[in-house]
Write a protein that holds these residues in place. Structure first.
Motif, PDB file in Angstrom:
ATOM      1  N   VAL A   1       0.849  -1.189   0.000  1.00 34.05           N
ATOM      2  CA  VAL A   1       0.000   0.000   0.000  1.00 34.05           C
ATOM      3  C   VAL A   1       0.882   1.236   0.000  1.00 34.05           C
ATOM      4  O   VAL A   1       1.782   1.358   0.832  1.00 34.05           O
ATOM      5  N   VAL A   2       0.642   2.121  -0.934  1.00 33.03           N
ATOM      6  CA  VAL A   2       1.381   3.374  -1.030  1.00 33.03           C
ATOM      7  C   VAL A   2       0.540   4.480  -0.408  1.00 33.03           C
ATOM      8  O   VAL A   2      -0.665   4.568  -0.662  1.00 33.03           O
ATOM      9  N   VAL A   3       1.167   5.301   0.429  1.00 38.33           N
ATOM     10  CA  VAL A   3       0.486   6.459   1.001  1.00 38.33           C
ATOM     11  C   VAL A   3       0.733   7.660   0.095  1.00 38.33           C
ATOM     12  O   VAL A   3       1.885   8.017  -0.170  1.00 38.33           O
ATOM     13  N   VAL A   4      -0.342   8.255  -0.386  1.00 38.52           N
ATOM     14  CA  VAL A   4      -0.246   9.411  -1.281  1.00 38.52           C
ATOM     15  C   VAL A   4      -0.821  10.629  -0.563  1.00 38.52           C
ATOM     16  O   VAL A   4      -1.922  10.575  -0.022  1.00 38.52           O
ATOM     17  N   HIS A   5      -0.068  11.717  -0.555  1.00 39.08           N
ATOM     18  CA  HIS A   5      -0.497  12.966   0.074  1.00 39.08           C
ATOM     19  C   HIS A   5      -0.693  14.002  -1.025  1.00 39.08           C
ATOM     20  O   HIS A   5       0.228  14.262  -1.808  1.00 39.08           O
ATOM     21  N   ILE A   6      -1.875  14.597  -1.070  1.00 42.31           N
ATOM     22  CA  ILE A   6      -2.160  15.636  -2.065  1.00 42.31           C
ATOM     23  C   ILE A   6      -2.499  16.936  -1.337  1.00 42.31           C
ATOM     24  O   ILE A   6      -3.415  16.967  -0.505  1.00 42.31           O
TER      25      ILE A   6
END
Length: 476
Positions: free
Chosen positions: A34-39
């Motif tokens: 699982v990749v954590v993506v911050h926008i």
């Protein structure tokens, strides 16, 4: 010959077994990583109704419809309230997503497309930006975010982080000032300190009325039932509702509080007559004093948000119009402290200070005609100088304070006419009378979004578990 065939079959079997195991291993690896993506989104607020949180709310809805999972509520990060080009709330938003088999660039495009639909195309002052960072938030991004809360940070600092950590971003062709707020929102995951929640209710983006049709009586009733676990909803002294904005933006109201489930219950208590398009809960640093850092006067610079401990160096002067000014000395420098009339309760308290009081002042450093000023947001008495004040005697019949008839001429009761030759009453003011150690704040109507109200003391939080979102946290 049979032995050679047997060995060949064994080697082939081992090869296929090994290939199967390798395929299974790497297949599972790619499925379950699982990749954590911050926008980060910033600088879409405008005088014509542009609204950063609305852009975020629409983007969240579209991402949810695509099956994207959220690690956290949308984060509403309020930045330094003392920068000269800020919007009123000076807030940026971060979306934190858990992504496995979904292309991160596709996710970015969803958010950016929403921005293109809803940024203000007629106000060229804002410079909206969407930024994306993948992975755990590194310490350098956290430091940048803390800096953006308490001082002015430069675009050069932001670009340095973009290059170092492969941050992907896009603007709308007007400039990239929003990159600072977008990065600052990404860099504050609210996992190492205090936080609060806000439930924001929206009307249509194209509704431009300045009036919100919210029943004020129901707001006061809600506040009474949920206090002190909601805050800054009303100013009871002025009888004023504070949770509704007054501009052309799509926000109908925002309820601030300690827990998301309580905010949903509070929303049910408020009667709203506008058509609700959507609502969403944000986790935020507002109401936490996160912008104030301890500083010495020798180290301050314009537009910093600081707390300075020092001695009242001059008698407070009340200027025409009601503003209060006095000098503060912390041993490294002297600065003029301004407590404006609009601060209400804080202005009244500042008039009680005397030369020699040891106090703590929190506020913003602003340039003035005679040097730097410290515009006070809060004052705490550390050690008060004992002082004596004269008070007129009270009428023995009416029990009201009598008026002086002139020097050494006695006192007269304006109510019944009673005359007394009694001497004035001498009262000694001590630390206890000035409520030493108590924080004195601006009236609710004058407070910053980041100012921690008195009812929050003792309710501070230190931990948040990602992935445990209260349902419902949005509608629809």
């Amino acid at each position: 010959h049979s032995l050679r065939l047997y060995n060949m079959y064994c080697r082939m079997l081992l090869f296929f077994v090994f290939a199967f195991i390798q395929t299974l291993y790497f297949g599972l690896f790619f499925v379950f990583v699982v990749v954590v993506v911050h926008i980060g989104i910033d600088d879409t607020d405008s005088v014509n109704g542009g609204c950063t949180t609305y852009v975020a709310a629409v983007a969240v809805r579209e991402l949810l419809l695509k099956g994207v999972r959220f690690a956290d509520y949308p984060n509403l990060i309020r930045l330094n309230p003392n920068v000269p080009w800020k919007t009123r709330g000076n807030g940026a938003v971060a979306l934190r997503l858990l992504v496995d088999d979904y292309d991160v660039l596709d996710i970015f495009d969803v958010v950016y497309d929403v921005l293109l639909r809803y940024y203000d195309k007629y106000d060229e002052k804002p410079q909206p930006v969407v930024a994306m960072y993948v992975g755990d938030v590194v310490e350098e991004l956290r430091v940048f975010s803390r800096s953006a809360l308490s001082r002015i940070v430069s675009l050069d600092e932001a670009f340095s982080l973009v290059r170092k950590f492969n941050v992907y971003y896009r603007d709308v062709g007007r400039g990239v000032r929003g990159l600072i707020g977008g990065l600052a929102a990404i860099g504050e995951p609210l996992d190492r300190g205090d936080y609060t929640y806000e439930l924001l209710v929206y009307r249509s983006f194209f509704e431009r009325s300045l009036k919100r049709n919210v029943d004020e009586e129901s707001v006061f009733e809600m506040d009474e039932k949920t206090y002190p676990y909601t805050f800054n909803n009303v100013d009871r002294k002025d009888g004023r509702v504070l949770l509704t904005p007054h501009g052309p933006d799509p926000v109908i109201l925002g309820i601030r509080g300690e827990e998301p489930d309580l905010l949903v219950k509070a929303l049910d208590m408020v009667r709203i007559y506008d058509k609700i398009e959507r609502w969403m809960i944000f986790r935020s640093n507002q109401g936490t004093d996160a912008h104030l850092i301890n500083a010495r006067l020798s180290d301050v610079s314009p537009y910093m948000s600081v707390v300075v401990n020092g001695i009242v160096w001059s008698k407070p002067v009340v200027m025409p119009g009601g503003h209060v000014f006095f000098m503060l000395n912390d041993g490294t420098g002297v600065i003029n402290v301004a407590v404006y009339k609009e601060t209400g309760d804080l202005n009244v308290f500042a008039r009680k200070l005397v030369l020699g009081d040891v106090i703590s002042v929190g506020g913003g450093i602003k340039p003035g005609p005679n040097g730097l000023n410290l515009n006070a947001e809060r004052i705490t008495v550390i050690k008060a100088v004992e002082r004596k004040i004269k008070k007129n005697p009270r009428c023995p019949t009416c029990n009201v304070s009598m008026s002086s008839m002139g020097h050494n001429q006695g006192y007269r009761c304006r109510k019944c006419g009673y005359i007394s030759k009694e001497s004035p009453i001498i009262i000694t003011i001590t630390d206890q009378d000035l409520e030493s150690s108590k924080v004195h704040l601006q009236s609710p109507k004058a407070r910053r979004h980041l100012t921690k109200p008195l009812e929050r003391y003792g309710h501070e939080k230190q931990y948040f578990k990602y992935g445990t979102l209260y349902e419902p946290w949005h509608w629809p």
